[in-house]
Scaffold this motif. Structure first.
Motif, PDB file in Angstrom:
ATOM      1  N   ALA A  76     -10.145  12.710   0.948  1.00 12.98           N
ATOM      2  CA  ALA A  76     -10.196  13.026  -0.297  1.00 12.98           C
ATOM      3  C   ALA A  76      -8.847  13.080  -0.543  1.00 12.98           C
ATOM      4  O   ALA A  76      -8.492  12.248  -1.930  1.00 12.98           O
ATOM      5  CB  ALA A  76     -10.715  14.011  -0.801  1.00 12.98           C
ATOM      6  N   PHE A  77      -7.506  13.627  -0.668  1.00 13.32           N
ATOM      7  CA  PHE A  77      -6.362  13.924  -0.583  1.00 13.32           C
ATOM      8  C   PHE A  77      -5.705  12.996   0.535  1.00 13.32           C
ATOM      9  O   PHE A  77      -5.594  13.024   1.064  1.00 13.32           O
ATOM     10  CB  PHE A  77      -5.889  15.680  -0.866  1.00 13.32           C
ATOM     11  N   MET A  78      -4.464  12.470  -0.205  1.00 20.24           N
ATOM     12  CA  MET A  78      -3.570  11.451   0.096  1.00 20.24           C
ATOM     13  C   MET A  78      -4.021  10.523   1.185  1.00 20.24           C
ATOM     14  O   MET A  78      -3.732  11.316   2.379  1.00 20.24           O
ATOM     15  CB  MET A  78      -2.490  12.292   0.401  1.00 20.24           C
ATOM     16  N   PRO A  79      -5.021  10.284   1.888  1.00 18.83           N
ATOM     17  CA  PRO A  79      -5.788   9.119   2.387  1.00 18.83           C
ATOM     18  C   PRO A  79      -3.727   8.637   2.961  1.00 18.83           C
ATOM     19  O   PRO A  79      -3.067   7.937   1.831  1.00 18.83           O
ATOM     20  CB  PRO A  79      -6.191   8.475   2.148  1.00 18.83           C
ATOM     21  N   ASN A  80      -3.813   8.137   4.560  1.00 19.26           N
ATOM     22  CA  ASN A  80      -2.971   7.351   5.147  1.00 19.26           C
ATOM     23  C   ASN A  80      -1.418   8.241   5.094  1.00 19.26           C
ATOM     24  O   ASN A  80      -0.625   6.890   5.467  1.00 19.26           O
ATOM     25  CB  ASN A  80      -2.756   5.932   4.913  1.00 19.26           C
ATOM     26  N   ALA A  81      -1.295   8.785   4.041  1.00 19.59           N
ATOM     27  CA  ALA A  81      -0.321   9.459   3.870  1.00 19.59           C
ATOM     28  C   ALA A  81       0.287  10.504   5.189  1.00 19.59           C
ATOM     29  O   ALA A  81      -0.001  10.657   5.691  1.00 19.59           O
ATOM     30  CB  ALA A  81       0.302  10.290   3.123  1.00 19.59           C
ATOM     31  N   VAL A  82       1.669  10.455   5.178  1.00 18.35           N
ATOM     32  CA  VAL A  82       2.529  10.456   6.974  1.00 18.35           C
ATOM     33  C   VAL A  82       3.034  12.066   5.961  1.00 18.35           C
ATOM     34  O   VAL A  82       3.975  12.175   5.202  1.00 18.35           O
ATOM     35  CB  VAL A  82       3.823  10.270   7.329  1.00 18.35           C
ATOM     36  N   ALA A 238       9.210   3.547   5.367  1.00 21.60           N
ATOM     37  CA  ALA A 238       8.988   3.957   4.237  1.00 21.60           C
ATOM     38  C   ALA A 238      10.110   3.171   3.404  1.00 21.60           C
ATOM     39  O   ALA A 238       8.582   2.102   2.606  1.00 21.60           O
ATOM     40  CB  ALA A 238       9.402   4.820   3.841  1.00 21.60           C
ATOM     41  N   ASP A 239      10.387   2.737   3.325  1.00 28.26           N
ATOM     42  CA  ASP A 239      11.731   1.575   3.013  1.00 28.26           C
ATOM     43  C   ASP A 239      10.711   0.156   3.079  1.00 28.26           C
ATOM     44  O   ASP A 239      11.136  -0.472   2.418  1.00 28.26           O
ATOM     45  CB  ASP A 239      12.737   1.859   3.429  1.00 28.26           C
ATOM     46  N   LEU A 244       3.390   5.468   4.071  1.00 23.89           N
ATOM     47  CA  LEU A 244       2.923   6.023   3.245  1.00 23.89           C
ATOM     48  C   LEU A 244       4.050   7.355   3.117  1.00 23.89           C
ATOM     49  O   LEU A 244       3.691   8.346   3.680  1.00 23.89           O
ATOM     50  CB  LEU A 244       1.464   6.469   2.493  1.00 23.89           C
ATOM     51  N   LEU A 245       5.004   7.583   1.972  1.00 21.19           N
ATOM     52  CA  LEU A 245       5.704   9.081   2.339  1.00 21.19           C
ATOM     53  C   LEU A 245       6.244   8.937   0.783  1.00 21.19           C
ATOM     54  O   LEU A 245       6.541   8.755  -0.046  1.00 21.19           O
ATOM     55  CB  LEU A 245       6.996   8.698   2.456  1.00 21.19           C
ATOM     56  N   THR A 249       6.997  15.113   0.245  1.00 15.39           N
ATOM     57  CA  THR A 249       7.469  15.346   1.794  1.00 15.39           C
ATOM     58  C   THR A 249       8.896  14.468   1.765  1.00 15.39           C
ATOM     59  O   THR A 249       9.673  14.906   3.213  1.00 15.39           O
ATOM     60  CB  THR A 249       6.503  14.032   2.598  1.00 15.39           C
ATOM     61  N   ARG A 250       9.441  13.505   1.408  1.00 14.20           N
ATOM     62  CA  ARG A 250      10.586  12.908   1.617  1.00 14.20           C
ATOM     63  C   ARG A 250      11.519  13.801   0.542  1.00 14.20           C
ATOM     64  O   ARG A 250      12.962  13.887   1.915  1.00 14.20           O
ATOM     65  CB  ARG A 250      10.629  11.397   0.380  1.00 14.20           C
ATOM     66  N   HIS A 251      11.733  14.383   0.091  1.00 18.85           N
ATOM     67  CA  HIS A 251      12.329  15.356  -0.415  1.00 18.85           C
ATOM     68  C   HIS A 251      12.399  17.037   0.668  1.00 18.85           C
ATOM     69  O   HIS A 251      14.343  17.318   1.237  1.00 18.85           O
ATOM     70  CB  HIS A 251      12.250  16.141  -1.567  1.00 18.85           C
ATOM     71  N   ASN A 252      11.822  16.825   1.423  1.00 18.71           N
ATOM     72  CA  ASN A 252      12.176  17.731   2.323  1.00 18.71           C
ATOM     73  C   ASN A 252      12.603  17.362   3.950  1.00 18.71           C
ATOM     74  O   ASN A 252      12.641  17.999   4.213  1.00 18.71           O
ATOM     75  CB  ASN A 252      10.398  18.777   2.758  1.00 18.71           C
ATOM     76  N   LEU A 253      12.297  16.070   3.896  1.00 16.51           N
ATOM     77  CA  LEU A 253      12.456  15.673   5.179  1.00 16.51           C
ATOM     78  C   LEU A 253      13.953  14.901   4.937  1.00 16.51           C
ATOM     79  O   LEU A 253      14.725  15.327   6.170  1.00 16.51           O
ATOM     80  CB  LEU A 253      12.252  13.979   5.799  1.00 16.51           C
TER      81      LEU A 253
END
Length: 294
Positions: A76-82, A238-239, A244-245, A249-253
């Motif tokens: 339900a929350f953030m489907p398909n996201a890494v 992602a680019d 899906l990022l 998540t991107r900030h912390n990577l």
């Protein structure tokens, strides 16, 4: 790679599917935001050089890898996201009997900027989720040791009980005479889901080095893929629109991608001021999300 730096104004394009929803929110005069739930997530990291395990197939020249999950499409929350392993706090984990090593709940409360009882819940949630979702246990028989063999069947049984909410993480650790190693966690960031979202989380991001002798897996129903990845590889995927990022998540990577090794990453000072993206209408009418990174 575009690492997002402290102090910069972050501007994120709004997904087309959300544009009308956000415009309705901006035009509303009686909007009632959803109450966010508290959550914790853990960036489990390991050095590329000198590790005993086989190299990850998702490498791109970085020195540090992080364990990530691709969420199932049915979530339900953030489907398909890494994402990193993580989840909601459990009020049952406020148990003063739980043996505790490292910074005290009071010390964590000061660092997290919240009441002590909530700080205890958040730290325990971080340790619980990394065990429940990938089988890594940040606990030991005393304050100087960490479990290094989780191959016996009873550990998997305990993970299943936790996933079914049949037992709290505190109950599990107390039953096995284990000490929670809160000193193995390092606070990295604090993000709040935008106010217009119907499902919101107030999430604390932690980093933890993979304990010697342990190996994460993907035995969770919440993910379809789970593996060690190079953040640079994730950015490139992602680019190119392959994964899906999401912005937190991107900030912390970014710091992981730039780290020389895990020791250096864990020693870095975090910027835990809370971040929340807010909708903004540009002069050309385009709706974006903006915030200033702490």
């Amino acid at each position: 790679m575009d690492e997002w730096k402290s102090g910069m104004v972050l501007e994120v394009p709004l997904a087309e599917a959300l544009t009308e929803h956000v415009r309705s929110y901006l035009a509303a005069t009686d909007f009632e935001p959803a109450e966010p739930g508290y959550a914790a997530t853990v960036m489990l990291v390991r050095d590329v050089d000198g590790k005993a395990a086989a190299p990850s197939p998702y490498s791109d020249g970085g020195k540090v890898e992080v364990f990530m999950l691709q969420r199932a499409a049915t979530m339900a929350f953030m489907p398909n996201a890494v994402v990193f392993p993580g989840g909601r706090v459990d009020p049952r984990d406020v148990d003063p009997r739980l043996p505790w090593a490292g910074p005290t709940p009071a010390a964590w409360a000061q660092e997290l900027g919240c009441p002590e009882e909530l700080a205890r819940c958040i730290v325990v949630a971080a340790a619980r989720e990394v065990f429940e979702e990938c089988g890594v246990l940040l606990a030991g028989v005393d304050e100087s040791q960490v479990i290094d063999d989780l191959s016996e069947a009873h550990w998997e049984k305990e993970r299943a009980l936790l996933a079914q909410h049949a037992k709290s993480f505190s109950e599990f650790l107390i039953e096995y005479g284990l000490v929670l190693r809160s000193d193995l966690l390092s606070l990295r960031a604090h993000w709040l889901t935008p106010v217009f979202e119907p499902r919101r989380y107030d999430t604390f991001f932690f980093a933890a080095a993979l304990p010697q002798g342990q190996a994460p897996d993907g035995s969770t129903s919440e993910a379809v893929i789970a593996d060690w990845v190079d953040p640079r590889w994730v950015f490139r995927q992602a680019d190119e629109g392959r994964v899906l990022l999401l912005p937190p998540t991107r900030h912390n990577l970014g710091p992981i991608a730039e780290a020389a090794d895990v020791k250096a990453l864990m020693a870095e000072a975090a910027c835990p001021g809370r971040v929340m993206l807010e909708p903004h209408v540009k002069e050309d009418g385009m709706v974006v999300l903006r915030c200033m990174l702490p």
